[in-house]
Design an enzyme around this catalytic site. Structure first.
Site, PDB file in Angstrom:
ATOM      1  CG  ASN A 132      -3.012  74.640  21.714  1.00  0.00           C
ATOM      2  OD1 ASN A 132      -2.224  74.028  22.076  1.00  0.00           O
ATOM      3  ND2 ASN A 132      -4.151  74.119  21.244  1.00  0.00           N
ATOM      4  CG  ASN A 137      -0.747  69.597  25.775  1.00  0.00           C
ATOM      5  OD1 ASN A 137      -1.709  70.298  25.176  1.00  0.00           O
ATOM      6  ND2 ASN A 137       0.267  69.958  26.318  1.00  0.00           N
ATOM      7  CG  ASP A 138      -5.354  71.108  22.228  1.00  0.00           C
ATOM      8  OD1 ASP A 138      -4.435  71.704  22.759  1.00  0.00           O
ATOM      9  OD2 ASP A 138      -5.619  71.566  20.923  1.00  0.00           O
ATOM     10  N   GLY A 157      -7.333  74.918  25.261  1.00  0.00           N
ATOM     11  CA  GLY A 157      -6.189  74.160  24.567  1.00  0.00           C
ATOM     12  C   GLY A 157      -4.976  74.924  24.858  1.00  0.00           C
ATOM     13  CG  ASP A 159      -0.051  74.011  25.335  1.00  0.00           C
ATOM     14  OD1 ASP A 159       1.133  75.151  25.192  1.00  0.00           O
ATOM     15  OD2 ASP A 159      -0.391  73.184  24.539  1.00  0.00           O
ATOM     16  CG  ASP A 328      -8.071  81.597  44.897  1.00  0.00           C
ATOM     17  OD1 ASP A 328      -8.193  82.729  44.262  1.00  0.00           O
ATOM     18  OD2 ASP A 328      -8.847  80.742  45.129  1.00  0.00           O
ATOM     19  CD  GLU A 357      -8.704  86.521  45.064  1.00  0.00           C
ATOM     20  OE1 GLU A 357      -9.442  87.025  44.047  1.00  0.00           O
ATOM     21  OE2 GLU A 357      -8.744  85.458  45.336  1.00  0.00           O
TER      22      GLU A 357
END
Length: 619
Positions: A132, A137-138, A157, A159, A328, A357
């Site tokens: 974090n 910006n959490d 949190g 980032d 993905d 994937e």
């Protein structure tokens, strides 16, 4: 008073004429190989208006869809010069609204950008759980789920700034490439930290930072001669995605009659993509079924959707200065549509790399999806996908190194046998190999914290063919049991948050055991950086005896580039007659073990300790 009312009415009238709410992509580049650009324009009843570009930009086509709030405007960008142009929207002769539209200059040699390859080691992390760097910006006013570090499945949190703050740690470890799970906005009410239910494909989640922070992350990586891979999710978006909330047309998603909001869960039977006996209902149940209730399945048979996804990928490659993309749930996409997507992206960047994937468990099933596969060719199919993931190798690793005695087919023989199937792959260098990732038990959980087994497994992964990937925290022995929930295999990295009791980003902050994991990983990864025989060489291996596996990596045209690997997976010390391996040793007299720094005579029996690996540079 009357004059004020008149002015107010005029202001309201003018506001009603501001119909354009979004244009995607929001800007583009001059000098692209693909010269057609399709702009998605969104606004209230926008299809009543006629678009017009300044600067003699030719509008080739305007498409109206079911939803009157969309216009799709195709323009010709061939020969366009960088600058800002005006896109006007008219009703008759009257201009109702207008927007500036910028064409940026491309980076020098952007088209020739070099993607990741088998000379790299990839470090996979989950940004919410890594570090974090910006606590402010959490939680944000524009996102629903707020930070709660006590919730295993909630936002914690981490980032982009936290990643940037610790790039020197990753660089010191010896990884050359960063792959982060998705960073685009995921605005679901709960469980949004994983990022695989995007709410806006053009916007970084503000809890991670901004689009500018994302580009800064690439710049910081490139300053360290490292690469950046973006996680891309075309198969499904989030239910909260603004496009899902107001679909251009019903055929943008796979809608199931009778299901709530069109939902029906995928049957997950990926083999239906190539099974010659598969029923249509089973194939449709896999490809068109939703991954989860909050993840509508996108219809890649819709050419407008594919075009949207192609342009979105190119936009991120250019704006984020990327070196690769990971896709993905690749086999869940509509096969023909995703093939068009990967083909067009690779046509724009011929030296780029994209990995899919392919979470399957048989070598033939994986090989089917790699570009130029002869298995796919049997059905007239070529995916054009450069890199696939060697999940079958990952599947056997926990068994391999927990089997101290070799019976028929046990222990390291499993690896030997697995590699005998490599002839099925058209490009063995473009295989992602790994001990774990964010969807499975951590490797140290599988090994019950046995550091010797970790060292053996890492030695194997770092010296085999392919592109090795490690999962954040494995290098300090982090544990995680998927049976306790996904959050347990996605734990916070210790030291990533202010106030953490321990800071494992530093040598002094790590325990002795954590430093044993870290130091071994660092030595092996940094050694690998200069080993061309490991990066691109051929393999010669010998069937294991007494749970000892010996193999060579060599360059055919460079006899000075030969690496010999000896893995003693048994719980006994061994004395090995090297005469059996003369085909690989080829007259070399000495071998320097890069792990211990000790030099060995290659014409003498080799003594090796229990549960030990040796990696020799032959001299």
């Amino acid at each position: 008073m009357r004059n004020i009312l008149i002015l107010l009415c005029l202001a309201i009238a003018n506001l009603s004429f501001s119909q354009v709410e979004r244009i995607e992509p929001s800007y583009w580049w001059a000098g692209m190989k693909q010269t057609e650009l399709e702009l998605l324009v969104y606004g209230n009843n926008i299809n009543d208006l006629q678009p017009e570009f300044s600067g003699n930009i030719t509008i080739k086509k305007v498409v109206k869809v079911e939803n009157p709030n969309y216009l799709f405007v195709t323009i010709d960008t061939d020969g366009i010069t960088p600058g800002t142009y005006t896109l006007s929207f008219k009703k008759g002769r009257k201009t109702v609204d207008s927007s500036d539209y910028e064409f940026k200059p491309r980076r020098e040699n952007s088209r020739q950008r070099k993607g990741f390859d088998s000379s790299d080691v990839i470090y996979l992390l989950m940004p919410d759980r890594f570090a974090n760097g910006n606590p402010s910006n959490d939680s944000t006013t524009e996102t629903i789920e707020k930070a709660n570090r006590d919730d295993q499945g909630g936002r914690h949190g981490g980032d982009i700034q936290g990643i940037i703050d610790h790039l020197d740690y990753i660089n010191e470890l010896g990884a050359t490439t960063l792959w982060s799970t998705p960073l685009t906005l995921d605005n679901e009410k709960v469980y949004s930290y994983h990022g695989y239910a995007s709410s806006d494909l053009y916007k970084i989640d503000p809890r991670y930072g901004s689009n500018e922070d994302f580009a800064k992350l690439s710049a910081e990586l490139h300053q360290r001669d490292m690469k950046h891979i973006m996680d891309f999710v075309p198969n499904h978006w989030g239910l909260s995605h603004w496009l899902i909330q107001d679909l251009p047309s019903s055929d943008w998603i796979h809608y199931w009659e009778g299901g709530e909001n069109g939902f029906k869960r995928s049957n997950y039977i990926q083999t239906t993509q190539f099974d010659p006996y598969a029923s249509e209902i089973d194939a449709k149940g896999c490809m068109d079924g939703w991954f989860d209730y909050t993840m509508p399945d996108m219809n890649e048979n819709n050419p407008m959707l594919i075009n949207y996804l192609v342009q979105n990928a190119i936009w991120w490659i250019e704006s984020g200065d990327l070196d690769g993309i990971r896709v993905d749930t690749y086999p869940y996409n509509d096969k023909e549509g995703i093939t068009k997507w990967v083909t067009r992206v690779m046509e724009e960047y011929p030296d780029f790399n994209i990995m899919g994937e392919i979470f399957m468990h048989e070598t033939a099933h994986i090989a089917y999806w790699q570009k130029d596969s002869e298995i796919g060719a049997i059905q007239g199919f070529n995916s054009n996908l450069p890199t696939v993931m060697d999940f079958p190798l990952h599947d056997i690793l926990p068994q391999v190194f927990k089997e101290d005695e070799q019976h028929w087919g046990d222990g390291v023989y499993r690896v030997y046998d697995h590699l005998t199937k490599d002839f099925l792959y058209p490009n063995i260098n473009n295989l992602l190999i790994k001990m774990g990732n964010h969807d499975v038990n951590r490797i140290n959980q599988e090994f019950e914290g046995d550091v010797d087994n970790y060292k053996l497994a890492l030695t194997l992964i770092m010296t085999l063919r392919g592109i090795p990937q490690i999962y954040y925290g494995d290098e300090i022995g982090m544990m995680g049991d998927k049976g306790k929930g996904d959050g347990d295999i996605r734990r916070d990295f210790p030291g990533g948050w202010a106030g953490d009791e321990q800071n494992a980003f530093t040598s002094n902050g790590r325990t002795d055991t954590q430093n044993e994991y870290f130091d071994f990983t660092k030595k092996l990864l940094n050694w690998r950086k200069g080993q061309k025989a490991v990066h691109f060489g051929k393999t010669l291996h010998f069937s294991p005896i007494n749970n000892v596996y010996v193999y060579f990596r060599y360059l055919q045209n460079d006899p000075d580039e030969t690496v010999m690997v000896v893995l003693n997976n048994s719980d006994k010390d061994q004395k090995i007659d090297l005469e059996r391996f003369s085909e690989g040793i080829q007259g070399y007299e000495k071998g320097l073990d890069i792990i211990s720094g000790k030099e060995y005579e290659m014409n003498q029996p080799l003594e090796i300790g229990a549960k030990t690996g040796l990696v020799f540079e032959l001299r």
